[in-house]
Design a protein around this motif. Structure first.
Motif, PDB file in Angstrom:
ATOM      1  N   PRO A  17       9.571   6.381  10.008  1.00 45.04           N
ATOM      2  CA  PRO A  17       8.862   5.956   8.794  1.00 45.04           C
ATOM      3  C   PRO A  17       7.344   5.886   8.930  1.00 45.04           C
ATOM      4  O   PRO A  17       6.617   6.275   8.009  1.00 45.04           O
ATOM      5  N   ILE A  18       6.832   5.416  10.088  1.00 48.16           N
ATOM      6  CA  ILE A  18       5.372   5.310  10.236  1.00 48.16           C
ATOM      7  C   ILE A  18       4.738   6.691  10.290  1.00 48.16           C
ATOM      8  O   ILE A  18       3.590   6.882   9.857  1.00 48.16           O
ATOM      9  N   LEU A  19       5.470   7.679  10.781  1.00 45.56           N
ATOM     10  CA  LEU A  19       4.941   9.038  10.850  1.00 45.56           C
ATOM     11  C   LEU A  19       4.754   9.639   9.466  1.00 45.56           C
ATOM     12  O   LEU A  19       3.949  10.553   9.272  1.00 45.56           O
ATOM     13  N   GLU A  20       5.492   9.114   8.494  1.00 46.34           N
ATOM     14  CA  GLU A  20       5.453   9.640   7.132  1.00 46.34           C
ATOM     15  C   GLU A  20       4.683   8.730   6.177  1.00 46.34           C
ATOM     16  O   GLU A  20       4.683   8.965   4.961  1.00 46.34           O
ATOM     17  N   ALA A  21       4.030   7.704   6.710  1.00 44.62           N
ATOM     18  CA  ALA A  21       3.342   6.717   5.872  1.00 44.62           C
ATOM     19  C   ALA A  21       1.832   6.824   6.049  1.00 44.62           C
ATOM     20  O   ALA A  21       1.290   6.363   7.062  1.00 44.62           O
ATOM     21  N   GLY A  24      -2.732   2.877   4.241  1.00 46.43           N
ATOM     22  CA  GLY A  24      -2.983   2.266   2.948  1.00 46.43           C
ATOM     23  C   GLY A  24      -1.975   2.610   1.877  1.00 46.43           C
ATOM     24  O   GLY A  24      -2.113   2.154   0.735  1.00 46.43           O
ATOM     25  N   SER A  25      -0.960   3.375   2.206  1.00 43.07           N
ATOM     26  CA  SER A  25       0.017   3.822   1.214  1.00 43.07           C
ATOM     27  C   SER A  25       1.087   2.760   0.947  1.00 43.07           C
ATOM     28  O   SER A  25       1.227   1.780   1.680  1.00 43.07           O
ATOM     29  N   GLU A  26       1.853   2.975  -0.127  1.00 44.46           N
ATOM     30  CA  GLU A  26       2.971   2.092  -0.429  1.00 44.46           C
ATOM     31  C   GLU A  26       4.018   2.164   0.672  1.00 44.46           C
ATOM     32  O   GLU A  26       4.671   1.164   0.992  1.00 44.46           O
ATOM     33  N   GLU A  28       3.429   2.539   3.796  1.00 45.17           N
ATOM     34  CA  GLU A  28       2.952   1.691   4.883  1.00 45.17           C
ATOM     35  C   GLU A  28       3.225   0.217   4.574  1.00 45.17           C
ATOM     36  O   GLU A  28       3.704  -0.532   5.439  1.00 45.17           O
ATOM     37  N   LYS A  29       2.952  -0.184   3.343  1.00 46.87           N
ATOM     38  CA  LYS A  29       3.185  -1.583   2.967  1.00 46.87           C
ATOM     39  C   LYS A  29       4.656  -1.950   3.107  1.00 46.87           C
ATOM     40  O   LYS A  29       5.003  -3.072   3.504  1.00 46.87           O
ATOM     41  N   ALA A  30       5.526  -0.994   2.804  1.00 50.71           N
ATOM     42  CA  ALA A  30       6.962  -1.251   2.890  1.00 50.71           C
ATOM     43  C   ALA A  30       7.419  -1.429   4.333  1.00 50.71           C
ATOM     44  O   ALA A  30       8.514  -1.961   4.583  1.00 50.71           O
ATOM     45  N   LEU A  31       6.581  -1.001   5.279  1.00 53.79           N
ATOM     46  CA  LEU A  31       6.942  -1.098   6.694  1.00 53.79           C
ATOM     47  C   LEU A  31       6.448  -2.375   7.356  1.00 53.79           C
ATOM     48  O   LEU A  31       6.747  -2.619   8.536  1.00 53.79           O
ATOM     49  N   MET A  32       5.708  -3.205   6.635  1.00 55.82           N
ATOM     50  CA  MET A  32       5.063  -4.352   7.269  1.00 55.82           C
ATOM     51  C   MET A  32       6.058  -5.291   7.946  1.00 55.82           C
ATOM     52  O   MET A  32       5.814  -5.791   9.053  1.00 55.82           O
TER      53      MET A  32
END
Length: 372
Positions: A17-21, A24-26, A28-32
């Protein structure tokens, strides 16, 4: 945890997931929440188990097989690749050179004595009988632009492996270094830092692909120590699956784990530079590599399999290989607690020091400076 515990109960963090985020993207926020869980895991255990879709078990095995062939060469052939003039920071480190600090550190020896017997490491008394090869990964600073040219020396290519060495080592090295960078971005976010806060320290870092070779034909007795109880001087260490058991790690709570890296996964341990950057919030993970009953059992299984094929094991098959990468900070970067970690009470124990000075200090402690 008792002495038979392994890392199977630790969470596995997927790096896809981090490789595709994008930053500052949504996405990325979903991965917090996952990033915070990863940071908390490293804080509590000093280690992580991760899965990177770019890294396959076949990549690991290809690299491992090459290193078995390398270490099975004669001693004289391998010694041609040693560079003691640059503290063995490229090329091969022969056996009986590197010594765990704990072998002569009264404070460390006292801490071992205080452990419960089931969690206690073996006490190193001599230099390690393992061999290690250091292969520099990533961009290096120009010699005239660094205070530490010895720590940024050019790689060594063994004479008998000219055609395949660089391609095979770079292939595995770039994949594991890529995994460390993805992990560093997730950790930074989970620690409340900017996404690039930790990877910025890795730029032009002295990253070393560092496969060890330990000869079970010569050193196959239970309780033989290949790498004495220690933590790593670098930022993060990452391991693929070894061809023989033997790695033991200690979690922050003092429990010992006999490591069996899950299929398709990578094991990461925090090093001293990560401890420094977090002001002690993350502790460098302790570990050792020893011949255990599981090591001997695995060797006997391989010998019986070879016998069933009507042959004896080849010399190279007796070499235990670690497929390890040491991720490091830039040697010219100032190592000190970052962000919120600078406000911790423990931050005072980590005064500013150049990354190269920190490395040189530890190399002297473990016998790799002026070792001949």
């Amino acid at each position: 945890m008792g002495k038979d515990s392994d890392v199977a109960d630790l969470p596995v963090f997927d790096l896809a997931p981090i490789l595709e985020a994008p930053p500052g993207s949504e996405q990325e926020k979903a991965l917090m929440e996952t990033c915070e869980a990863m940071a908390d895991c490293l804080h509590k255990t000093s280690c992580l188990v991760v899965k990177d879709p770019r890294v396959s078990e076949e990549d690991n095995k290809e690299f491992l097989r090459l290193m078995q062939r390398y270490y099975a060469q004669s001693r004289d052939a391998k010694l041609q690749d040693a560079r003691p003039d640059v503290h063995y920071q490229v090329g091969v480190t022969p056996d009986m050179i590197e010594t765990a600090v704990c072998a002569r550190d009264p404070k460390c020896l006292d801490s071992i004595a205080a452990m419960a017997e089931d969690n206690r490491p073996l006490v190193p008394k001599t230099p390690d009988p393992k061999w290690r090869f250091f292969w520099r990964m990533g961009d290096r600073p120009d010699p005239e632009n660094t205070k530490f040219p010895d720590l940024n020396a050019a790689p060594v290519v063994p004479q008998a492996f000219q055609e395949e060495w660089k391609g095979t080592l770079d292939h595995w090295g770039n994949k594991t270094l890529g995994a460390l960078k993805a992990v560093s971005e997730m950790l930074a976010l989970g620690m409340g830092l900017e996404r690039s806060a930790l990877t910025s320290f890795m730029e032009m870092g002295g990253h070393l692909l560092a496969p060890t070779g330990s000869n079970l034909a010569e050193h196959g007795k239970v309780d033989t120590i290949f790498a004495g109880y220690h933590n790593d001087l670098n930022y993060l260490s990452i391991h693929g699956k070894s061809n023989f058991p033997g790695l033991r790690i200690w979690l922050r709570d003092g429990s010992r784990r006999d490591v069996a890296v899950p299929d398709g996964c990578l094991l990461i341990q925090a090093g001293q530079q990560m401890e420094y950057l977090t002001g002690g919030w993350v502790k460098a993970g302790m570990h050792e590599v020893v011949v255990t009953e599981k090591t001997v059992a695995a060797l006997e299984t391989k010998e019986k399999a070879a016998e069933a094929e009507g042959r004896k094991m080849t010399p190279e098959e007796y070499w235990r290989i670690s497929t390890t990468m040491f991720g490091s900070v830039n040697s010219d970067a100032m190592l000190q607690p970052v962000g919120r970690f600078a406000e911790l009470e423990t931050a005072k124990d980590y005064p500013p020091i150049l990354g190269g000075d920190q490395v040189a200090k530890v190399l002297k402690e473990i016998g790799m400076v002026n070792a001949n």
